[in-house]
Structures are given as structure tokens and as C-alpha cells.
Write a protein that holds these residues in place. Structure first.
Motif, PDB file in Angstrom:
ATOM      1  N   SER A   1       9.339 -21.339  31.877  1.00 40.19           N
ATOM      2  CA  SER A   1       9.943 -20.054  31.545  1.00 40.19           C
ATOM      3  C   SER A   1       9.177 -18.911  32.197  1.00 40.19           C
ATOM      4  O   SER A   1       7.946 -18.939  32.277  1.00 40.19           O
ATOM      5  CB  SER A   1       9.964 -19.860  30.029  1.00 40.19           C
ATOM      6  N   GLN A   2       9.933 -17.910  32.650  1.00 38.62           N
ATOM      7  CA  GLN A   2       9.330 -16.712  33.234  1.00 38.62           C
ATOM      8  C   GLN A   2       9.235 -15.573  32.226  1.00 38.62           C
ATOM      9  O   GLN A   2       8.794 -14.472  32.580  1.00 38.62           O
ATOM     10  CB  GLN A   2      10.165 -16.269  34.439  1.00 38.62           C
ATOM     11  N   VAL A   3       9.643 -15.828  30.997  1.00 36.76           N
ATOM     12  CA  VAL A   3       9.612 -14.802  29.957  1.00 36.76           C
ATOM     13  C   VAL A   3       8.234 -14.781  29.309  1.00 36.76           C
ATOM     14  O   VAL A   3       7.682 -15.842  28.959  1.00 36.76           O
ATOM     15  CB  VAL A   3      10.699 -15.077  28.899  1.00 36.76           C
ATOM     16  N   ALA A   4       7.664 -13.613  29.162  1.00 35.44           N
ATOM     17  CA  ALA A   4       6.334 -13.484  28.559  1.00 35.44           C
ATOM     18  C   ALA A   4       6.350 -13.992  27.120  1.00 35.44           C
ATOM     19  O   ALA A   4       7.254 -13.687  26.349  1.00 35.44           O
ATOM     20  CB  ALA A   4       5.888 -12.027  28.595  1.00 35.44           C
ATOM     21  N   GLN A   5       5.332 -14.777  26.768  1.00 31.99           N
ATOM     22  CA  GLN A   5       5.225 -15.357  25.440  1.00 31.99           C
ATOM     23  C   GLN A   5       4.299 -14.517  24.565  1.00 31.99           C
ATOM     24  O   GLN A   5       3.231 -14.078  25.018  1.00 31.99           O
ATOM     25  CB  GLN A   5       4.699 -16.799  25.520  1.00 31.99           C
ATOM     26  N   ALA A   6       4.704 -14.310  23.338  1.00 30.98           N
ATOM     27  CA  ALA A   6       3.911 -13.479  22.428  1.00 30.98           C
ATOM     28  C   ALA A   6       2.621 -14.171  22.000  1.00 30.98           C
ATOM     29  O   ALA A   6       1.591 -13.521  21.799  1.00 30.98           O
ATOM     30  CB  ALA A   6       4.740 -13.115  21.198  1.00 30.98           C
ATOM     31  N   LEU A   7       2.665 -15.507  21.862  1.00 35.66           N
ATOM     32  CA  LEU A   7       1.516 -16.280  21.408  1.00 35.66           C
ATOM     33  C   LEU A   7       1.159 -17.337  22.460  1.00 35.66           C
ATOM     34  O   LEU A   7       1.984 -17.726  23.272  1.00 35.66           O
ATOM     35  CB  LEU A   7       1.818 -16.956  20.067  1.00 35.66           C
ATOM     36  N   ARG A   8      -0.084 -17.794  22.424  1.00 38.87           N
ATOM     37  CA  ARG A   8      -0.577 -18.812  23.369  1.00 38.87           C
ATOM     38  C   ARG A   8      -0.212 -18.412  24.805  1.00 38.87           C
ATOM     39  O   ARG A   8       0.434 -19.163  25.556  1.00 38.87           O
ATOM     40  CB  ARG A   8      -0.026 -20.195  23.026  1.00 38.87           C
TER      41      ARG A   8
ATOM     42  N   GLY B   1      -1.813 -18.109  27.542  1.00 44.75           N
ATOM     43  CA  GLY B   1      -2.329 -18.876  28.675  1.00 44.75           C
ATOM     44  C   GLY B   1      -1.606 -20.189  28.894  1.00 44.75           C
ATOM     45  O   GLY B   1      -1.877 -20.890  29.873  1.00 44.75           O
ATOM     46  N   GLU B   2      -0.700 -20.524  28.022  1.00 45.92           N
ATOM     47  CA  GLU B   2       0.002 -21.811  28.088  1.00 45.92           C
ATOM     48  C   GLU B   2       1.392 -21.615  28.698  1.00 45.92           C
ATOM     49  O   GLU B   2       2.101 -20.678  28.353  1.00 45.92           O
ATOM     50  CB  GLU B   2       0.127 -22.387  26.666  1.00 45.92           C
ATOM     51  N   LYS B   3       1.768 -22.502  29.616  1.00 39.75           N
ATOM     52  CA  LYS B   3       3.088 -22.422  30.228  1.00 39.75           C
ATOM     53  C   LYS B   3       4.159 -22.802  29.213  1.00 39.75           C
ATOM     54  O   LYS B   3       4.052 -23.832  28.551  1.00 39.75           O
ATOM     55  CB  LYS B   3       3.174 -23.353  31.434  1.00 39.75           C
ATOM     56  N   ALA B   4       5.179 -21.965  29.105  1.00 38.30           N
ATOM     57  CA  ALA B   4       6.285 -22.244  28.182  1.00 38.30           C
ATOM     58  C   ALA B   4       7.347 -23.065  28.912  1.00 38.30           C
ATOM     59  O   ALA B   4       7.765 -22.711  30.017  1.00 38.30           O
ATOM     60  CB  ALA B   4       6.886 -20.950  27.660  1.00 38.30           C
ATOM     61  N   VAL B   5       7.778 -24.144  28.303  1.00 39.75           N
ATOM     62  CA  VAL B   5       8.770 -25.032  28.920  1.00 39.75           C
ATOM     63  C   VAL B   5      10.082 -24.989  28.142  1.00 39.75           C
ATOM     64  O   VAL B   5      10.845 -25.945  28.147  1.00 39.75           O
ATOM     65  CB  VAL B   5       8.234 -26.475  29.007  1.00 39.75           C
ATOM     66  N   HIS B   6      10.351 -23.857  27.487  1.00 43.88           N
ATOM     67  CA  HIS B   6      11.546 -23.727  26.657  1.00 43.88           C
ATOM     68  C   HIS B   6      12.195 -22.372  26.897  1.00 43.88           C
ATOM     69  O   HIS B   6      11.584 -21.475  27.497  1.00 43.88           O
ATOM     70  CB  HIS B   6      11.178 -23.843  25.171  1.00 43.88           C
ATOM     71  N   VAL B   7      13.421 -22.223  26.426  1.00 44.62           N
ATOM     72  CA  VAL B   7      14.075 -20.912  26.374  1.00 44.62           C
ATOM     73  C   VAL B   7      14.708 -20.763  24.996  1.00 44.62           C
ATOM     74  O   VAL B   7      15.134 -21.752  24.388  1.00 44.62           O
ATOM     75  CB  VAL B   7      15.150 -20.741  27.467  1.00 44.62           C
ATOM     76  N   LYS B   8      14.750 -19.530  24.522  1.00 46.18           N
ATOM     77  CA  LYS B   8      15.469 -19.241  23.280  1.00 46.18           C
ATOM     78  C   LYS B   8      16.965 -19.272  23.538  1.00 46.18           C
ATOM     79  O   LYS B   8      17.429 -18.826  24.603  1.00 46.18           O
ATOM     80  CB  LYS B   8      15.083 -17.870  22.740  1.00 46.18           C
TER      81      LYS B   8
ATOM     82  N   PRO C   1       7.293 -23.879  19.836  1.00 44.51           N
ATOM     83  CA  PRO C   1       7.082 -22.511  20.324  1.00 44.51           C
ATOM     84  C   PRO C   1       6.692 -21.562  19.198  1.00 44.51           C
ATOM     85  O   PRO C   1       6.881 -21.844  18.020  1.00 44.51           O
ATOM     86  CB  PRO C   1       8.459 -22.126  20.894  1.00 44.51           C
ATOM     87  N   GLU C   2       6.154 -20.424  19.606  1.00 40.67           N
ATOM     88  CA  GLU C   2       5.900 -19.290  18.718  1.00 40.67           C
ATOM     89  C   GLU C   2       4.996 -19.657  17.542  1.00 40.67           C
ATOM     90  O   GLU C   2       5.218 -19.249  16.407  1.00 40.67           O
ATOM     91  CB  GLU C   2       7.223 -18.698  18.228  1.00 40.67           C
ATOM     92  N   LYS C   3       3.959 -20.423  17.835  1.00 38.72           N
ATOM     93  CA  LYS C   3       2.927 -20.737  16.853  1.00 38.72           C
ATOM     94  C   LYS C   3       1.575 -20.330  17.427  1.00 38.72           C
ATOM     95  O   LYS C   3       1.299 -20.551  18.609  1.00 38.72           O
ATOM     96  CB  LYS C   3       2.911 -22.237  16.532  1.00 38.72           C
ATOM     97  N   ALA C   4       0.725 -19.754  16.598  1.00 47.11           N
ATOM     98  CA  ALA C   4      -0.590 -19.325  17.068  1.00 47.11           C
ATOM     99  C   ALA C   4      -1.434 -20.521  17.489  1.00 47.11           C
ATOM    100  O   ALA C   4      -2.157 -20.476  18.486  1.00 47.11           O
ATOM    101  CB  ALA C   4      -1.297 -18.526  15.978  1.00 47.11           C
ATOM    102  N   GLN C   5      -1.342 -21.614  16.726  1.00 53.39           N
ATOM    103  CA  GLN C   5      -2.048 -22.848  17.050  1.00 53.39           C
ATOM    104  C   GLN C   5      -1.043 -23.879  17.565  1.00 53.39           C
ATOM    105  O   GLN C   5       0.080 -23.942  17.069  1.00 53.39           O
ATOM    106  CB  GLN C   5      -2.780 -23.397  15.815  1.00 53.39           C
TER     107      GLN C   5
END
Length: 408
Positions: free
Chosen positions: A202-209, A211-218, A130-134
């Protein structure tokens, strides 16, 4: 005794022992026992007549020693970033022999810094970082007890020419992730496991990427911040050492605590390794400050996999399960599938309604007519203030620490 100590200890220690024995003769028997133990068969502390290798050197000797497949009988990927057990770039070696082969990290000299036999690998899990530009992908190699975990990361880009050495063909559009998974699946009994959006998104807005679905939570485990991933076989907390995997069969229950306006805590109760699911010997592991926006998705995951909901204390669970034969409104709501979030909101609304009713029914002139009524009113007010959730904002503001950076 000089010869015995020379064989068991480096010269500086051996001479120091002799000086100590001259001053304190009663210690000679102790040093003799220590020397005998070091020289006993099967003990690896003595190497080359008293020259002691550091732990890292002994690890290299073990993973480069007899019983390993030939060095050339392996596929390799150059310049891979490792985080566990060491943080450095090494060549990833994947032995082809399922019985004798290893997964190893090789240095520039071609020596193994560390490694695990394929036969000792329990799971390999591929997680998006998570939280990587690439896009990057971390591979968690989780061994059986007694072995070291390995965590390495590959980019999400296509494979560079000559960076992969393999008997398997590598397509021009294949990514490092795809090639690595294909190589691992050729060797593993249990295929590489990945999170997917059917299990959790995850339903939380991601700062990076974005357009990609986040499958994690902090989440936070004590002082460690990291990420929870909800997998088809269980839940994993990454990327701090040690990686923590909770397969379904080890989970006794999952519960929610500290349900506030913006955050909540997730408690995973796991069976101790020495106990079975028939025992009650469990350990609670708490993950704190999870964004409230992901509550519904996590709760759906818990219910879908039939994990026990133990949010209530045992005394209140007895009431919910109707142990005393009294079926009240709360028990009926539980049967209707009321979730923990809805329950917390309902209880807060009930308390607020009760407080409003007290205000409406309060008669200033009745205080003297009924002895003790004023004292009762103060008690009710005190309970209401104690159950308030005004601290939610303060907790939510703290949910912002970054996870450990993985070497790029």
C-alpha cells in the motif's frame, strides 16, 4: 400416542401436544409424522430419550466424539484469542494425526468448543492485523463447503514459557506466529499462505507501525468495513464473518467503477460455484471507497496475474475490441496499455477541452440563423455537468470507519 411423544419431545412440549390434539384432533397425524421423523435412524435431534442439546452442545459432541485422535496426541497454545465462530479466549489444539486430527478450540475443562478435521481444511492464511500499535497476526482457517470457518489471533511477540506444549522444539527467540506456522505446516497439505510485498504494498500512509510495509487496503462491502489482502493465490476480505476468499481460478474478471478524485470501487466478478470457467454465470461483488493512492498497485497486481479487465460495459467493450472493424483512438490507447485511472483522467480532460471550445465558438448573434442550435448547446452543457466528479470529496470523507476489533 403419549409414549411416542415422550420419547421424541421434552415433557413440556409433549404435554402441550396432547392438549393441542384434544382441541384439534385433525392435527394428530401431523404430530405423529413429526415424532416418527425425529425417531428415524440417523437423525441426531433426539438425544437421551427426548433431552435435546442446544446447537453448541451438539457441536461439542461432534468434535469430541468417536473417530478423533487421542486428546494427548496434539500440540497446544494457551490463551489464544478466537473471533470466529466464537469470540473468546481458548486453548488452541493442533492434532498431530493428519487423518483423524483436528484444529480445535478447547475450553478450561478441556472440551472442544468447535473444530475442523485437517482433511476438511482447504486453506490457512496468516494475515497481519492492521491498525494495531503492537503487531498481531490472524490465522484464517478456511474449510471446504459445509464446515465452519475459524479465525484466531496470536501476538507478534516471542513465546512465553510454558504457553506452548509441543513435541517440536521451540527456540527462545521464536514468536507465536513462527511457531504456529511451523506447527500448521507439519499437518497441512497446502502450506500456510501469507501476503508479501512482492505482490502488493500500500502507498497510503499508516497511522501505526509506520516502519512496517502495509500489504492491505481499506474497503467496504455493503455495510461491512474491512480489509482486502492481495495474496499469491487470490484476494481475501477480512476480518468480518464470513471471511471471503477469491482464488484466482474463481475470478472471471476484475473491474473498476466510481473512479473519483480520492476513491474508487473494485468489482470482482466470480464464477458461481455450480458453473465452470467456460460458462458466463457470474456474480459481481463490489468493494467500495478504496483509497486512490492504491489504484496503481492493485492494477499492477491484476495485470501481473492475467486477470481480465472488464471495466467497460459490454457495449463499450465491443468498441474497444474492434468488433465492428473500426480502429479508433480509444482502441489504440487500449493496445498501448492505458489503465483505467489514466483513461478516466483523459476523459475528464477531453470533456473540459470540448466545453472550452464551445465557449470560444459561441456566437450570440448566430442563435437565430441556425434553428435549434441553442437547444443543442444546452444538451451538451447538461451532459458535461452530469459527468462531473465534484462529489469525490464527500465520498473520500466517509473513508474512515474502523475494521472490527479482534479480541486481544
Amino acid at each position: 400416542m403419549q409414549g411416542r411423544y415422550d420419547q421424541s419431545f421434552p415433557p413440556s412440549i409433549s404435554s402441550g401436544i396432547q392438549v393441542t390434539i384434544q382441541k384439534y384432533p385433525e392435527l394428530e397425524a401431523l404430530f405423529r409424522d413429526i415424532a416418527t421423523h425425529i425417531q428415524s435412524p440417523g437423525n441426531t435431534a433426539q438425544i437421551d430419550g427426548g433431552t435435546h442439546a442446544p446447537v453448541s452442545k451438539k457441536r461439542k459432541l461432534e468434535v469430541n466424539g468417536d473417530g478423533c485422535a487421542p486428546a494427548g496426541d496434539a500440540d497446544t497454545i494457551a490463551d489464544v484469542s478466537f473471533s470466529i465462530p466464537q469470540r473468546k479466549k481458548l486453548k488452541l489444539e493442533l492434532g498431530r494425526n493428519a487423518a483423524k486430527g483436528h484444529i480445535r478450540g478447547l475450553n478450561a475443562a478441556g472440551e472442544a468448543e468447535f473444530g475442523i478435521r485437517w482433511t476438511d481444511v482447504d486453506y490457512v492464511i496468516c494475515l497481519p492485523v492492521p491498525e494495531k500499535a503492537q503487531s498481531q497476526y490472524s490465522f484464517c482457517v478456511l474449510p471446504r463447503e459445509g464446515e465452519e470457518q475459524i479465525l484466531f489471533t496470536v501476538p507478534g511477540t516471542t513465546v512465553k514459557p510454558d504457553s506452548v506444549k509441543s513435541d517440536l522444539p521451540v527456540g527462545p527467540e521464536e514468536t507465536y506466529k513462527e511457531v504456529t506456522i511451523r506447527m500448521l505446516n507439519e499437518r497441512l497439505k497446502t502450506k500456510v499462505i501469507e501476503p508479501n510485498d512482492k505482490e502488493f504494498v500500500s502507498q497510503v500512509a499508516q497511522a501505526l507501525r509506520k516502519g512496517e510495509k502495509a500489504v492491505h487496503v481499506k474497503a467496504h462491502r455493503g455495510s461491512k468495513d474491512g480489509f482486502l489482502f492481495f495474496l499469491p493465490i487470490g484476494i481475501i476480505f477480512a476480518f468480518k464473518k464470513p471471511l471471503s476468499l477469491f482464488p484466482f481460478h474463481t475470478i472471471a474478471s476484475i473491474s473498476y467503477t466510481s473512479v473519483l478524485q480520492r476513491t474508487f470501487d473494485l468489482v470482482i466478478s466470480v464464477y458461481n460455484s455450480s458453473s465452470s470457467s467456460a460458462d458466463n454465470d457470474t456474480q459481481d461483488i463490489e468493494f467500495a471507497m478504496i483509497d486512490q493512492g492504491d489504484f496503481a498497485g492493485i492494477d499492477a497486481y491484476v495485470k501481473r496475474h492475467g486477470l481480465q479487465d472488464a471495466s467497460m460495459a459490454e457495449q463499450r467493450r465491443a468498441k474497444k475490441l474492434n468488433i465492428n472493424g473500426v480502429k479508433d483512438e480509444e482502441a489504440e490507447r487500449e493496445e498501448d496499455g492505458e489503465g483505467e485511472l489514466q483513461k478516466a483522467q483523459r476523459e475528464a480532460e477531453d470533456l473540459e477541452d470540448e466545453n472550452e471550445e464551445d465557449d470560444e465558438n459561441f456566437d450570440p448573434g448566430s442563435e437565430g440563423e441556425s434553428e435549434g442550435s441553442g437547444e443543442s448547446s444546452e444538451d451538451e452543457g447538461g451532459e458535461y455537468r452530469g459527468d462531473g466528479n465534484g462529489e469525490g470529496d464527500l465520498v473520500g470523507e466517509e473513508l474512515g470507519s474502523e475494521a472490527e476489533e479482534v479480541s486481544e
